[in-house]
Design an enzyme around this catalytic site. Structure first.
Site, PDB file in Angstrom:
ATOM      1  N   GLU A  79      -5.752   1.037   3.313  1.00 43.91           N
ATOM      2  CA  GLU A  79      -6.454   0.124   4.080  1.00 43.91           C
ATOM      3  C   GLU A  79      -7.132  -1.110   3.390  1.00 43.91           C
ATOM      4  O   GLU A  79      -7.084  -2.354   3.559  1.00 43.91           O
ATOM      5  CB  GLU A  79      -7.495   1.029   4.931  1.00 43.91           C
ATOM      6  CG  GLU A  79      -7.381   1.845   5.978  1.00 43.91           C
ATOM      7  CD  GLU A  79      -6.865   3.304   5.399  1.00 43.91           C
ATOM      8  OE1 GLU A  79      -6.183   4.026   6.287  1.00 43.91           O
ATOM      9  OE2 GLU A  79      -6.820   3.343   4.084  1.00 43.91           O
ATOM     10  N   PRO A 282       3.665  10.800  -7.403  1.00 40.09           N
ATOM     11  CA  PRO A 282       2.650  11.661  -6.215  1.00 40.09           C
ATOM     12  C   PRO A 282       1.953  10.623  -5.782  1.00 40.09           C
ATOM     13  O   PRO A 282       1.118   9.718  -6.328  1.00 40.09           O
ATOM     14  CB  PRO A 282       2.350  12.621  -7.001  1.00 40.09           C
ATOM     15  CG  PRO A 282       2.257  12.141  -8.680  1.00 40.09           C
ATOM     16  CD  PRO A 282       3.556  11.241  -8.796  1.00 40.09           C
ATOM     17  N   GLU A 352       6.266  -2.655   0.838  1.00 36.41           N
ATOM     18  CA  GLU A 352       6.167  -3.070  -0.618  1.00 36.41           C
ATOM     19  C   GLU A 352       7.564  -2.787  -1.144  1.00 36.41           C
ATOM     20  O   GLU A 352       7.984  -3.821  -2.183  1.00 36.41           O
ATOM     21  CB  GLU A 352       5.090  -2.497  -1.221  1.00 36.41           C
ATOM     22  CG  GLU A 352       3.650  -2.999  -0.765  1.00 36.41           C
ATOM     23  CD  GLU A 352       2.584  -2.407  -1.749  1.00 36.41           C
ATOM     24  OE1 GLU A 352       2.838  -1.266  -2.068  1.00 36.41           O
ATOM     25  OE2 GLU A 352       1.615  -2.770  -1.652  1.00 36.41           O
TER      26      GLU A 352
END
Length: 446
Positions: A79, A282, A352
């Site tokens: 966010e 991760p 992205e």
């Protein structure tokens, strides 16, 4: 995409609170004496910053800047990053920004990727006392809540102080919607305090409208307009030198349960591509050590970035357990598996990776970005792998066929371009509020 508006009855600020929210407010007030024990536990788990834990109680060492202050709140990393381009647009209007979030990782992202004049604070725990301290100190002129992080006391107290509130990039997942419908009075009392909801899709708009938002506009997904993440050029060149001549697959933002599947996929694929390097990034870097142990136990050799190790010729799986380096690894390989999708997490944002030239593979669980993945899949811009066998097949085909990678990437880029524009539509929808803030600035400077 055009702006579409769903109008509903006026705000419900003056209506009595439902019993659920009255009970919640009482309980959250009564729990304040337990806050120190709760905070200590979170500190031990690494979920709080010991130097800034007072912010969780609404106490800040930072001074409120003079003039209008736009408060933007997002739950965590995704966010916060979604707000990056919006923050730049608001700064260009000479508005000061207060950005709040709830996680240590999001605070690190703000420190790394946002301008220094953007003030970051941890959002206070949702107790009336802590929220009141926060609002007394910062006195926001406009509040923008990202997606669906709806804390009752934060919303009710802001509305009581007549802070204009707008829900931006609003998303209501297929799992959350039926749950909220079962407590429709509660969610309506919260959403009814927002003057405007800017939804990611028509489906989200319908859901927010059904749940009680008085004024809903479909503006699209801000995450499609997020700029590609940066990378340290020297680090990139060093990694490229260490991996030159090797096929590389990036597994981005993985979650527990996926790393084992990726290690097994690597074993199979290495039989066809002997120099294969798999890079696991991760989602939560503190899992790096555990992933490396699992990799070694499976008979593969792991290197760990948090130990400042680089991938050598002997490295099978490179565990990139550091913060803020996804942009670096997206640039390292033309093939990216998007994590959180082989397990029921809901998937991670693929945009992205596409912007940095990657072909996308993902699992079946992508409801967090359902519209985006559906468009990518239909256009051939991403490949879905429902099983581990399918994962091996899709990765193998992309490793073997540069032309297939190019076709997939071009299709994905067209989808991203077509679905973009949410930032411009968001700014248009916010213009009445921003005009008011500019008038206040003009009056103060007169």
């Amino acid at each position: 995409m055009r702006l579409s508006v769903v109008r509903r009855p006026p705000l419900v600020n003056s209506l009595p609170l439902p019993m659920t929210l009255r009970v919640y407010r009482s309980l959250s007030s009564a729990m304040v004496p337990l806050a120190p024990a709760f905070i200590n536990r979170r500190l031990k788990l690494g979920k709080e910053d010991p130097a800034r834990v007072s912010e969780r109680r609404g106490v800040s060492a930072d001074v409120r800047p003079v003039g209008p202050l736009v408060w933007i709140h997002g739950a965590s990393v995704g966010e916060v990053l979604a707000s990056a381009a919006l923050v730049e647009q608001l700064r260009a209007l000479n508005l000061r920004i207060l950005l709040t979030s709830g996680t240590v990782t999001s605070a690190a992202v703000v420190a790394k990727r946002f301008p220094p004049d953007v003030i970051h604070q941890y959002v206070p725990y949702d107790s009336p006392r802590y929220v009141a301290r926060f609002l007394d100190h910062w006195r926001p002129s406009l509040a923008l809540f990202i997606e669906s992080d709806l804390w009752p006391n934060l919303i009710l107290s802001s509305a009581a102080r007549r802070v204009p509130m707008v829900l931006i990039n609003g998303r209501m997942s297929p799992r959350s919607f039926p749950r909220w419908r079962r407590v429709s009075g509660t969610i309506s009392a919260l959403l009814g305090r927002f003057e405007l909801c800017l939804a990611q899709s028509e489906t989200d708009a319908d859901r927010f409208s059904t749940l009680g938002c008085p004024n809903v506009v479909t503006t699209g997904n801000l995450k499609l307009d997020v700029p590609a993440p940066p990378a340290d050029q020297a680090k990139l060149e060093r990694l490229m030198a260490m991996t030159r001549g090797r096929p590389v697959v990036i597994a981005a933002s993985t979650h527990p349960g996926e790393d084992e599947m990726l290690a097994e996929a690597h074993k199979i694929l290495a039989g066809y591509f002997p120099n294969l390097l798999t890079v696991i990034v991760p989602r939560h870097p503190d899992r790096g050590e555990a992933i490396a142990r699992m990799v070694e136990a499976s008979g593969l050799h792991a290197s760990l970035r948090s130990r400042e190790e680089l991938p050598t010729a002997a490295t099978d799986i490179y565990v990139a357990d550091t913060m803020g380096e996804l942009g670096l690894f997206y640039r390292l390989s033309p093939i990216v598996f998007m994590g959180g999708s082989l397990v029921e997490h809901g998937g991670q944002n693929p945009i992205e990776a596409v912007k940095l030239g990657a072909s996308i593979v993902h699992g079946p669980h992508v409801f967090n970005f359902g519209d985006v993945y559906e468009a990518l899949d239909q256009a051939g811009g991403a490949r879905k792998a429902d099983t581990q066998e399918a994962l091996v097949k899709q990765l193998g085909q992309l490793l073997a066929d540069p032309r297939a990678r190019e076709v997939s990437l071009k299709a994905a880029e067209r989808v991203v371009e077509r679905l973009g524009g949410a930032l411009d539509r968001t700014m248009i929808a916010l213009e009445p509020y921003l005009l008011q803030l500019r008038l206040e600035m003009g009056a103060a400077n007169a």
